[in-house]
Motif scaffolding. Structure first.
Motif, PDB file in Angstrom:
ATOM      1  N   CYS A 571     -15.752  -5.105 -25.963  1.00 25.66           N
ATOM      2  CA  CYS A 571     -14.643  -6.005 -26.278  1.00 25.66           C
ATOM      3  C   CYS A 571     -15.140  -7.451 -26.395  1.00 25.66           C
ATOM      4  N   GLU A 572     -14.741  -8.118 -27.466  1.00 26.76           N
ATOM      5  CA  GLU A 572     -15.066  -9.530 -27.716  1.00 26.76           C
ATOM      6  C   GLU A 572     -16.574  -9.775 -27.770  1.00 26.76           C
ATOM      7  N   THR A 573     -17.300  -8.871 -28.384  1.00 23.69           N
ATOM      8  CA  THR A 573     -18.731  -9.066 -28.638  1.00 23.69           C
ATOM      9  C   THR A 573     -18.939  -9.230 -30.143  1.00 23.69           C
ATOM     10  N   PRO A 574     -20.059  -9.807 -30.574  1.00 19.87           N
ATOM     11  CA  PRO A 574     -20.272 -10.074 -32.009  1.00 19.87           C
ATOM     12  C   PRO A 574     -20.806  -8.885 -32.798  1.00 19.87           C
ATOM     13  N   VAL A 575     -20.575  -7.667 -32.328  1.00 14.64           N
ATOM     14  CA  VAL A 575     -21.087  -6.497 -33.037  1.00 14.64           C
ATOM     15  C   VAL A 575     -20.326  -6.311 -34.353  1.00 14.64           C
ATOM     16  N   THR A 576     -21.010  -5.736 -35.343  1.00 14.00           N
ATOM     17  CA  THR A 576     -20.420  -5.474 -36.655  1.00 14.00           C
ATOM     18  C   THR A 576     -20.596  -4.000 -37.004  1.00 14.00           C
ATOM     19  N   ASP A 577     -20.194  -3.658 -38.219  1.00 13.07           N
ATOM     20  CA  ASP A 577     -20.320  -2.271 -38.667  1.00 13.07           C
ATOM     21  C   ASP A 577     -21.764  -1.793 -38.648  1.00 13.07           C
ATOM     22  N   LYS A 578     -22.695  -2.703 -38.915  1.00 13.42           N
ATOM     23  CA  LYS A 578     -24.105  -2.317 -38.936  1.00 13.42           C
ATOM     24  C   LYS A 578     -24.542  -1.709 -37.616  1.00 13.42           C
ATOM     25  N   GLY A 579     -24.173  -2.335 -36.510  1.00 15.67           N
ATOM     26  CA  GLY A 579     -24.539  -1.804 -35.200  1.00 15.67           C
ATOM     27  C   GLY A 579     -23.628  -0.689 -34.741  1.00 15.67           C
ATOM     28  N   LEU A 589     -20.146   9.948 -25.650  1.00 15.53           N
ATOM     29  CA  LEU A 589     -19.142   8.898 -25.437  1.00 15.53           C
ATOM     30  C   LEU A 589     -17.745   9.483 -25.313  1.00 15.53           C
ATOM     31  N   ARG A 590     -17.037   9.051 -24.254  1.00 16.60           N
ATOM     32  CA  ARG A 590     -15.660   9.473 -24.041  1.00 16.60           C
ATOM     33  C   ARG A 590     -14.672   8.329 -24.252  1.00 16.60           C
ATOM     34  N   LYS A 591     -15.081   7.116 -23.826  1.00 18.28           N
ATOM     35  CA  LYS A 591     -14.214   5.945 -23.962  1.00 18.28           C
ATOM     36  C   LYS A 591     -15.016   4.833 -24.638  1.00 18.28           C
ATOM     37  N   LEU A 592     -14.368   4.171 -25.587  1.00 18.79           N
ATOM     38  CA  LEU A 592     -15.034   3.117 -26.348  1.00 18.79           C
ATOM     39  C   LEU A 592     -14.037   1.991 -26.584  1.00 18.79           C
ATOM     40  N   ASN A 593     -14.403   0.788 -26.164  1.00 21.80           N
ATOM     41  CA  ASN A 593     -13.536  -0.377 -26.327  1.00 21.80           C
ATOM     42  C   ASN A 593     -14.158  -1.298 -27.379  1.00 21.80           C
ATOM     43  N   LEU A 594     -13.483  -1.388 -28.531  1.00 23.99           N
ATOM     44  CA  LEU A 594     -13.943  -2.259 -29.629  1.00 23.99           C
ATOM     45  C   LEU A 594     -12.908  -3.333 -29.931  1.00 23.99           C
ATOM     46  N   ASN A 595     -12.125  -3.688 -28.938  1.00 20.42           N
ATOM     47  CA  ASN A 595     -11.095  -4.711 -29.084  1.00 20.42           C
ATOM     48  C   ASN A 595     -11.727  -6.042 -29.511  1.00 20.42           C
ATOM     49  N   SER A 596     -11.150  -6.674 -30.554  1.00 22.87           N
ATOM     50  CA  SER A 596     -11.578  -8.001 -31.010  1.00 22.87           C
ATOM     51  C   SER A 596     -13.035  -8.021 -31.487  1.00 22.87           C
ATOM     52  N   GLN A 610     -17.422  11.684 -36.109  1.00 18.79           N
ATOM     53  CA  GLN A 610     -18.753  12.056 -35.634  1.00 18.79           C
ATOM     54  C   GLN A 610     -18.924  11.960 -34.120  1.00 18.79           C
ATOM     55  N   LEU A 611     -17.877  11.583 -33.396  1.00 19.98           N
ATOM     56  CA  LEU A 611     -17.946  11.553 -31.931  1.00 19.98           C
ATOM     57  C   LEU A 611     -16.901  12.536 -31.392  1.00 19.98           C
ATOM     58  N   PRO A 612     -17.256  13.793 -31.285  1.00 28.20           N
ATOM     59  CA  PRO A 612     -16.251  14.809 -30.892  1.00 28.20           C
ATOM     60  C   PRO A 612     -15.738  14.640 -29.473  1.00 28.20           C
ATOM     61  N   ALA A 613     -16.538  14.063 -28.566  1.00 34.61           N
ATOM     62  CA  ALA A 613     -16.109  13.928 -27.170  1.00 34.61           C
ATOM     63  C   ALA A 613     -15.246  12.697 -26.939  1.00 34.61           C
ATOM     64  N   LEU A 614     -15.086  11.859 -27.961  1.00 34.63           N
ATOM     65  CA  LEU A 614     -14.348  10.608 -27.804  1.00 34.63           C
ATOM     66  C   LEU A 614     -12.862  10.889 -27.608  1.00 34.63           C
ATOM     67  N   LYS A 615     -12.314  10.421 -26.471  1.00 36.29           N
ATOM     68  CA  LYS A 615     -10.903  10.646 -26.151  1.00 36.29           C
ATOM     69  C   LYS A 615     -10.082   9.367 -26.240  1.00 36.29           C
ATOM     70  N   GLU A 616     -10.728   8.229 -26.056  1.00 37.73           N
ATOM     71  CA  GLU A 616      -9.978   6.967 -26.033  1.00 37.73           C
ATOM     72  C   GLU A 616     -10.811   5.891 -26.721  1.00 37.73           C
ATOM     73  N   ILE A 617     -10.180   5.177 -27.668  1.00 38.66           N
ATOM     74  CA  ILE A 617     -10.856   4.095 -28.382  1.00 38.66           C
ATOM     75  C   ILE A 617      -9.859   2.971 -28.606  1.00 38.66           C
ATOM     76  N   ASP A 618     -10.245   1.767 -28.239  1.00 40.46           N
ATOM     77  CA  ASP A 618      -9.384   0.591 -28.357  1.00 40.46           C
ATOM     78  C   ASP A 618      -9.849  -0.229 -29.560  1.00 40.46           C
ATOM     79  N   VAL A 619      -8.998  -0.319 -30.581  1.00 40.21           N
ATOM     80  CA  VAL A 619      -9.357  -1.062 -31.793  1.00 40.21           C
ATOM     81  C   VAL A 619      -8.358  -2.184 -32.060  1.00 40.21           C
TER      82      VAL A 619
END
Length: 625
Positions: A571-579, A589-596, A610-619
């Motif tokens: 959350c609130e990091t400068p990552v982009t689609d490339k990374g 991965l089960r939980k992924l926070n990509l807020n902001s 492509q992440l079958p185990a992913l249950k929660e993602i914050d976008v």
């Protein structure tokens, strides 16, 4: 046709058109107009029957009968436009234009004397450049007339008269593309008289316009003409520099070229010419290649090849052109005969060096293969390849740039440990720092499976003073890593805010952290550089990087070394689609926070697939929200 500005007054204005004295045309037209007043615009008449056209400021006979906007006598038609002088003049100049075009067509077709042809041609060009009408056909139609003339009566013109034709036609060529027949005439002139001053004086504006606006898929003859023009410049004294200055003049003095098509069109011209040089005699040496396709006098094939390579070299000097050039050259779009030619590979090396050592990722990555299993320029110039001419110096510079930026990854190093292992060890023996660093990473990340190869790498590193120092540092890191990964230590660890990469490195430099499963670096000042420390924690399950400067390069690294990670907070990091695309290999991965973050909808959909185990993602607060 649109027309340049004209004045408008309140007087009744009109046009008087006098037809030729032919009963079959003029009288019939007059009678028809008198009996069909309301349909006068639907009846066409031939422009060649028009004898004179003139404007009249006042038509009293029409003014008394405004419902009939014209009158027709025996040979005269008068048309009124009310108070609109602009429309009146549009009609006037349009009729005048068509009338004169028919006249010049007939004169050019019937004349057999060169002096008459030249006189009428100059008159035609002067008429086209002075008319107030503004339309593409104003310059295109006269060029077509001259083109047809050269096809039908070109043999009537001598060399001096051909030059006069070019001089007379030059004002129109700056506005319109020459047709195929005229391009062939220009090509013949460049091949027969390459040193003539008119080549640079008259053809340069034509070539500039073609490179800026042309599509060679639609105009293949234009590409052939530009090739002959370039070789004509190459025939001058110090011809290579003349060609280089031409390319620089097209780019302009600014830091970026305002014309996006110029560079790709230049590359297209050069590639097509080089294929012509090599493909017809693929089994012969370059010195014996036939010049039939070029037909330029006294230009050896080697010099022609060096001329086109000089254009590539000049293009690579401009930073704004380099990214596009790198993309065009990444598939290695040259014939195999060229890649096996020492003159070609040596002359092209300066271009590959600028691309491979550029500081931008999107540029220097283009020296790698376009896809997995496909070799690129990095493989071609490896010391173990025949194209290498400098004992691997260029290859070492490219390797240094790749390792220092975006290729410090298992995927790239696995290639070095495969086909390029011999090249890496050879440069390491020559005390190349980048090669020695790559060999140390192969051992440290356990990317070499064979015991014999590991022993050989260790022996190679210990054969030089710098290699021995690097190998000793590697051994110390390995001992520390074993100590770090020993069972024991905390399971959860939170660094205070304002902690830096150095603080994290110091913390992990003492004690055992083999049990560490949860690490929080939220609101600290860590960057992507801390990824070098994070990959030493294989038991990590939870990683919190909220509001840090952790970017794409760090994400690329941890995605390869932390396959057991289950919770990741970016959350609130400068990552982009490339990374973020690299997270597709972290299947746990089960939980992924990509807020902001700079997440796009396309990347979001790909991560979900492509992440079958992913249950929660914050976008939230992203483009995918």
């Amino acid at each position: 046709m649109p027309m340049r500005g004209t004045s408008v007054t309140a007087a009744m204005r009109g046009i008087s058109v006098t037809a030729a004295n032919k009963e079959s045309n003029a009288s019939q037209m007059t009678k028809w107009l008198q009996s069909n007043r309301h349909e006068y615009q639907k009846k066409p008449f031939e422009f060649q029957d028009v004898r004179t056209v003139r404007r009249q400021p006042w038509l009293p006979e029409i003014a008394t009968s405004p419902q009939h906007p014209y009158i027709a006598d025996e040979n005269i038609i008068k048309i009124s436009f009310g108070s609109n002088a602009y429309i009146r003049d549009q009609w006037y100049y349009s009729i005048l234009w068509k009338k004169n075009i028919y006249k010049y067509q007939n004169l050019m077709r019937s004349s057999k004397r060169p002096e008459v042809i030249l006189k009428e041609l100059k008159s035609l060009v002067n008429f086209a450049t002075t008319t107030p009408l503004q339309d593409d056909c104003i310059s295109h139609v006269p060029i077509e007339i001259v083109s047809n003339l050269l096809d039908s009566a070109g043999e009537l013109l001598g060399k001096n008269q051909a030059e006069e034709v070019l001089v007379a036609l030059s004002p129109l060529l700056e506005r319109s593309h020459p047709p195929p027949s005229l391009c062939r005439f220009f090509s013949r002139y460049c091949r027969s008289r390459p040193r003539c001053p008119l080549v640079a004086q008259l053809f340069t504006p034509v070539v500039r316009r073609a490179l800026k606006h042309n599509d060679f898929g639609k105009y293949p003859f234009m590409r052939r003409f530009i090739q002959d023009y370039i070789q004509a410049l190459n025939c001058h004294n110090d011809g290579i520099n003349v060609v280089r200055n031409f390319v620089k003049s097209i780019h302009g003095p600014a830091s970026s070229c305002p014309h996006p098509r110029v560079m790709s069109n230049l590359v297209s011209v050069c590639l097509a010419a080089m294929f012509q040089l090599f493909e017809k005699n693929s089994n012969k040496s370059l010195a014996t290649i036939s010049t039939e396709s070029i037909q330029l006098k006294e230009i050896p094939c080697d010099e022609q090849l060096l001329c086109y390579l000089a254009i590539f070299d000049t293009i690579s000097e401009f930073e704004d052109w380099r990214p596009s050039l790198a993309q065009l050259l990444q598939p290695i779009p040259f014939p195999d005969e060229a890649l096996n030619n020492p003159l070609f590979t040596r002359s092209l090396s300066s271009v590959i060096k600028r691309i491979g050592t550029d500081h931008r990722c999107e540029v220097h990555q283009m020296v790698l293969g376009i896809r997995d299993g496909k070799e690129g320029w990095f493989h071609l110039y490896a010391p173990s390849n025949l194209a290498c001419f400098d004992d691997g110096e260029l290859w070492g510079q490219m390797l240094c740039r790749l390792l220092a930026c975006c290729c410090r990854r298992k995927r790239f190093l696995s290639q070095l440990g495969g086909q390029l292992l011999g090249s890496s060890m050879l440069l390491a023996l020559r005390e190349n720092t980048a090669a020695q660093e790559a060999l140390c990473l192969l051992l440290e990340w356990q990317l070499v499976q064979s015991d014999d190869q590991r022993v050989q790498i260790a022996t190679t590193l210990q054969s030089t003073p710098t290699g021995s120092a690097n190998y000793l540092a590697l051994c110390n890191r390995q001992l520390h890593l074993k100590e770090l990964q020993q069972k024991g230590g905390p399971r959860k660890l939170t660094l205070p805010s304002r902690s830096t990469d150095k603080d994290l490195a110091k913390l992990l430099s003492c004690g055992s952290f083999g049990n560490l499963e949860c690490l929080s670096l939220a609101f600290t000042q860590v960057t992507s550089n801390c990824a070098e420390q994070l990959i030493k924690l294989p038991s990590l399950r939870y990683l919190n990087l909220w509001c840090t400067q952790f970017g794409d390069s760090g994400l690329l690294l941890i995605s390869e070394h932390l396959p057991n990670l289950q919770v990741l907070n970016l959350c609130e990091t400068p990552v982009t689609d490339k990374g973020l695309l690299s997270l597709t290999c972290m299947t746990s991965l089960r939980k992924l926070n990509l807020n902001s973050t700079h997440l796009s909808l396309q990347t979001f959909e790909r991560l979900k697939k492509q992440l079958p185990a992913l249950k929660e993602i914050d976008v939230r607060y992203t483009d995918a929200w």
